[in-house]
Motif scaffolding. Structure first.
Motif, short mmCIF file in Angstrom:
data_model
loop_
_atom_site.label_atom_id
_atom_site.label_comp_id
_atom_site.label_asym_id
_atom_site.label_seq_id
_atom_site.Cartn_x
_atom_site.Cartn_y
_atom_site.Cartn_z
N ARG A 89 35.54 94.91 -53.48
CA ARG A 89 35.07 95.28 -54.81
C ARG A 89 34.33 96.61 -54.78
O ARG A 89 34.53 97.47 -55.64
CB ARG A 89 34.18 94.18 -55.38
N LEU A 90 33.47 96.79 -53.79
CA LEU A 90 32.74 98.05 -53.66
C LEU A 90 33.69 99.21 -53.36
O LEU A 90 33.56 100.29 -53.94
CB LEU A 90 31.67 97.95 -52.57
N ALA A 91 34.64 98.97 -52.47
CA ALA A 91 35.63 100.00 -52.14
C ALA A 91 36.47 100.36 -53.36
O ALA A 91 36.94 101.49 -53.49
CB ALA A 91 36.52 99.54 -50.99
N GLY A 92 36.64 99.39 -54.27
CA GLY A 92 37.40 99.61 -55.50
C GLY A 92 36.61 100.34 -56.57
O GLY A 92 37.13 100.59 -57.65
N GLY A 93 35.34 100.65 -56.30
CA GLY A 93 34.56 101.46 -57.23
C GLY A 93 33.56 100.72 -58.08
O GLY A 93 32.91 101.32 -58.94
N GLU A 94 33.41 99.41 -57.87
CA GLU A 94 32.40 98.69 -58.66
C GLU A 94 31.01 99.19 -58.30
O GLU A 94 30.75 99.55 -57.16
CB GLU A 94 32.50 97.18 -58.41
N ASP A 95 30.13 99.21 -59.28
CA ASP A 95 28.77 99.64 -59.01
C ASP A 95 27.95 98.45 -58.50
O ASP A 95 28.45 97.32 -58.45
CB ASP A 95 28.14 100.28 -60.24
N ILE A 96 26.71 98.73 -58.14
CA ILE A 96 25.81 97.73 -57.56
C ILE A 96 24.64 97.51 -58.51
O ILE A 96 24.06 98.47 -59.02
CB ILE A 96 25.29 98.20 -56.19
N LEU A 97 24.31 96.26 -58.74
CA LEU A 97 23.11 95.88 -59.46
C LEU A 97 22.16 95.27 -58.43
O LEU A 97 22.51 94.29 -57.77
CB LEU A 97 23.42 94.86 -60.56
N ILE A 98 20.98 95.85 -58.28
CA ILE A 98 20.00 95.31 -57.34
C ILE A 98 19.36 94.08 -57.97
O ILE A 98 18.92 94.10 -59.13
CB ILE A 98 18.92 96.37 -57.01
N VAL A 99 19.35 92.99 -57.20
CA VAL A 99 18.76 91.73 -57.67
C VAL A 99 17.65 91.29 -56.73
O VAL A 99 17.57 91.73 -55.58
CB VAL A 99 19.84 90.62 -57.79
N SER A 100 16.83 90.43 -57.24
CA SER A 100 15.76 89.83 -56.44
C SER A 100 16.24 88.45 -56.02
O SER A 100 16.58 87.62 -56.87
CB SER A 100 14.50 89.72 -57.30
N GLY A 101 16.33 88.23 -54.72
CA GLY A 101 16.78 86.93 -54.23
C GLY A 101 18.27 86.91 -53.94
O GLY A 101 18.90 87.96 -53.82
N PRO A 102 18.84 85.72 -53.83
CA PRO A 102 20.25 85.59 -53.44
C PRO A 102 21.19 86.39 -54.33
O PRO A 102 20.97 86.52 -55.54
CB PRO A 102 20.51 84.09 -53.58
N ASP A 103 22.24 86.91 -53.70
CA ASP A 103 23.19 87.80 -54.38
C ASP A 103 24.62 87.35 -54.12
O ASP A 103 24.86 86.23 -53.67
CB ASP A 103 22.96 89.24 -53.91
N ASP A 104 25.57 88.25 -54.38
CA ASP A 104 26.98 87.92 -54.18
C ASP A 104 27.31 87.68 -52.71
O ASP A 104 28.22 86.90 -52.40
CB ASP A 104 27.87 89.02 -54.75
N VAL A 105 26.61 88.31 -51.79
CA VAL A 105 26.85 88.10 -50.36
C VAL A 105 26.33 86.73 -49.94
O VAL A 105 26.95 86.04 -49.13
CB VAL A 105 26.19 89.23 -49.51
N CYS A 106 25.23 86.30 -50.49
CA CYS A 106 24.59 85.03 -50.12
C CYS A 106 25.35 83.80 -50.60
O CYS A 106 25.15 82.70 -50.08
CB CYS A 106 23.19 84.94 -50.72
N ALA A 107 26.19 83.96 -51.61
CA ALA A 107 26.80 82.82 -52.32
C ALA A 107 27.29 81.69 -51.41
O ALA A 107 26.96 80.52 -51.67
CB ALA A 107 27.92 83.31 -53.23
N PRO A 108 28.05 81.95 -50.33
CA PRO A 108 28.54 80.83 -49.51
C PRO A 108 27.46 80.07 -48.75
O PRO A 108 27.69 78.96 -48.29
CB PRO A 108 29.50 81.50 -48.52
N LEU A 109 26.28 80.64 -48.62
CA LEU A 109 25.21 80.00 -47.86
C LEU A 109 24.31 79.12 -48.71
O LEU A 109 23.54 78.33 -48.18
CB LEU A 109 24.35 81.08 -47.17
N LEU A 110 24.41 79.24 -50.02
CA LEU A 110 23.47 78.56 -50.90
C LEU A 110 23.63 77.05 -50.94
O LEU A 110 22.73 76.35 -51.39
CB LEU A 110 23.55 79.15 -52.31
N ASN A 111 24.75 76.54 -50.46
CA ASN A 111 24.96 75.08 -50.44
C ASN A 111 24.46 74.44 -49.16
O ASN A 111 24.56 73.23 -49.00
CB ASN A 111 26.43 74.76 -50.65
#
Length: 138
Positions: free
Chosen positions: A35-57
């Motif tokens: 997604r990043l390589a495709g040009g999507e921008d980044i929104l900085i968040v506080s706490g878990p993000d799109d990378v963390c998603a598989p670990l949250l369970n």
């Protein structure tokens, strides 16, 4: 679309070579990188993000811990200093080739690695940087 990232993952993605906590984590991270390589921008968040998603369970995901939050604080300050702009939750960032190159140069020199000591990936990221980021997926 926009990729949601916590501040310390701005550093992690610089050296991402397809290694991670689990196959699901790696598969998800690959999608984030695409997604990043495709040009999507980044929104900085506080706490878990799109990378963390598989670990949250997991029972006690480290992404919810104090050490991850502290890494975010330190990384946000380092990257803000490098880019010359505030990097707080809600900030947006475009990771164009020039910005990516500046961030990698700063990472290689140690300028933006204050958040990294104590991380289990510290040695791998150092080796990837020392090798000129050749095997990275972004």
């Amino acid at each position: 679309m926009t990729v949601r990232l916590r501040a310390h993952h701005l550093l992690c993605l610089l050296t991402y070579v397809g290694k991670g906590y689990s196959p699901a984590f790696v598969a998800n991270y690959d999608v984030v990188v695409e997604r990043l390589a495709g040009g999507e921008d980044i929104l900085i968040v506080s706490g878990p993000d799109d990378v963390c998603a598989p670990l949250l369970n997991e029972g006690e995901p480290h992404c919810l811990g104090e050490s991850a939050a502290r890494r975010d604080e330190v990384a946000a300050q380092d990257v803000a200093d490098l880019l010359g702009r505030p990097l707080v939750a809600g900030a947006r960032l475009e990771l164009d080739p020039s910005t990516l190159a500046r961030m990698r140069e700063a990472f290689s020199s140690g300028l933006t690695r204050k958040a990294c000591p104590g991380c289990e990936w510290f040695e791998l990221c150092g080796a990837v940087a020392a090798d000129g980021f050749r095997e990275t997926r972004l």
